[in-house]
Design an enzyme around this catalytic site. Structure first.
Site, short mmCIF file in Angstrom:
data_model
loop_
_atom_site.label_atom_id
_atom_site.label_comp_id
_atom_site.label_asym_id
_atom_site.label_seq_id
_atom_site.Cartn_x
_atom_site.Cartn_y
_atom_site.Cartn_z
N LYS A 181 0.84 -1.21 0.00
CA LYS A 181 0.00 0.00 0.00
C LYS A 181 0.88 1.27 0.00
O LYS A 181 2.09 1.19 0.12
CB LYS A 181 -0.93 -0.01 1.21
CG LYS A 181 -1.88 -1.22 1.21
CD LYS A 181 -2.77 -1.24 -0.03
CE LYS A 181 -3.88 -2.27 0.02
NZ LYS A 181 -3.42 -3.67 -0.06
C1 LIG Z 1 -9.53 -3.36 -1.75
C2 LIG Z 1 -8.94 -4.06 -0.56
N1 LIG Z 1 -9.72 -4.34 0.49
C3 LIG Z 1 -9.24 -4.92 1.60
C4 LIG Z 1 -7.91 -5.28 1.70
C5 LIG Z 1 -7.44 -5.96 2.92
O1 LIG Z 1 -6.40 -5.29 3.57
P1 LIG Z 1 -5.34 -6.13 4.43
O2 LIG Z 1 -4.46 -6.86 3.49
O3 LIG Z 1 -4.61 -5.07 5.20
O4 LIG Z 1 -6.12 -7.03 5.32
C6 LIG Z 1 -7.05 -5.01 0.64
C7 LIG Z 1 -5.63 -5.39 0.71
O5 LIG Z 1 -4.98 -5.73 -0.22
C8 LIG Z 1 -7.57 -4.40 -0.54
O6 LIG Z 1 -6.79 -4.13 -1.59
#
Ligand SMILES: Cc1ncc(COP(=O)(O)O)c(C=O)c1O
Length: 370
Positions: A181
């Protein structure tokens, strides 16, 4: 090899982590409190922020706190990382997929309106690759039908909508700080919200349901999980957050170079540079039929030139889990076309102009095969 993304870390981050490791307090503590305050300040609008061990946990905690569960439907785009839909299943509710726009990859309010049923409880708009969803129309629709809007801003820290940062509205908005990110805490996520009663409930869901009184006594009035962020991650996040706007400016400059150099071609669909975009990813579509090659061959050709591209994402409704809900090929033509034709080109603040030039000339060679 030029990766499609890479975290931007230097000695300041390494020192911040070392300081926490040497302090003896590694789990949730003062750095988490400081990071929550810094995020609230950055996002603006007087919101409060709570951080989590992932963006997924933040989304889950919000759905659970609002009582979304069995019998409920939650509207979500068919084009996103699968976490956006999995959190709905985790709560016992059913995902109701809708199609997205081919260029923005975001949900369209008409598609959302058409998907609302008597069982619909919430909408999860996803700010795909850092481009803000047209939120005004979504919120108007949600208000008319009394639906919760939970913004999945996992990819959108620093994105602006109508001149204000995503997350500043006071409605629940979740971010991710996974290493790919725009800023990272290793693994981690955050919720921005302006509702003290719900925040208290969410704090319980985040950490074993524990409530403490002034004397240090402990009670557990309701179930809670284990979703807290450690101080090591928060210390990293504090340093990264200071750099975020600079990172995002660099991302935009690289994107502008991509957009200047990539040609107009009927086998190529480019993303658009709109105000407030935080450019988490630069995703293109290539029409394999017109080019006379498939995606694996294209990935291999790029690899030969030391370029690693990504695929974001296969359409979610075609995963075997979601076919069990009755979804099938043909349901969401744009999401499916994106799933088949998408390539994510390298984009991260540590890249140089010459890297963009190298990727562009590799893409032009692919296009010249047509
Ligand atoms: C659109 C979206 N939603 C939710 C997530 C979930 O985040 P995390 O990987 O921090 O759990 C991501 C992570 O890649 C994402 O790209």
């Amino acid at each position: 090899m030029l990766p499609f993304t890479r975290p931007t870390l230097d000695t300041e981050e390494f020192e911040a982590i070392k300081e926490v490791l040497q302090s003896g307090w590694l789990a949730t503590g003062p750095k988490v409190a400081a990071f929550e305050a810094a995020l609230a300040d950055y996002i603006g609008g007087g919101v409060q922020v709570r951080v989590f061990n992932s963006g997924t946990s933040a989304l889950e905690a919000v759905l659970l706190a609002y009582g979304i569960g069995p019998g409920d439907e939650v509207i979500v785009p068919a084009m996103s990382f699968v976490a956006s839909a999995n959190v709905i299943v985790r709560c016992g509710a059913a995902p109701k997929f809708v199609d997205v726009d081919l260029v923005s990859r975001n949900i369209d309010v008409d598609a959302v309106a058409a998907a609302i049923t008597a069982n619909t409880k919430a909408i999860i708009p996803v700010h795909f690759a850092g481009r803000a969803v047209e939120l005004d129309a979504i919120y108007r629709l949600a208000e008319r039908h009394k639906l919760l809007v939970l913004e999945d801003a996992a990819q959108a820290i620093g994105t602006q909508y109508n001149g204000r940062r995503i997350g500043s509205s006071g409605n629940p908005v979740c971010f991710s700080f996974h290493p790919n990110k725009n800023i990272t805490t290793i693994e981690g996520g955050a919720l921005a919200l302006n509702d003290p009663a719900l925040l208290k409930k969410i704090e319980g869901i985040r950490f074993h349901g524990i409530e403490r009184d002034q004397q240090g006594g402990m009670d557990v009035p309701a179930w809670g999980g284990k979703m807290n962020m450690p101080d090591v991650g928060a210390a990293l996040g504090l340093v990264q957050l200071k750099k975020l706007d600079g990172f995002n400016r660099k991302r935009r400059a690289l994107v502008q170079r991509y957009l200047q150099q990539l040609p107009k071609h009927d086998a190529l669909v480019l993303p658009a540079d709109v105000d407030g975009h935080s450019w988490h990813m630069f995703c293109i579509l290539l029409d394999w039929d017109k080019l006379g090659l498939n995606r694996n061959q294209a990935l291999e050709a790029l690899k030969q030139q030391a370029i690693a591209a990504g695929i974001h994402y296969p359409a979610m409704h075609l995963f075997s889990l979601y076919r069990q809900y009755g979804y099938k090929p043909g349901d969401f033509p744009n999401a499916e076309r994106i799933g088949e034709q998408t390539l994510t080109l390298p984009l991260f603040p540590g890249m140089e102009d010459k890297d963009v030039d190298q990727v562009c000339s590799a893409i032009v060679s692919l296009l010249n095969r047509a």
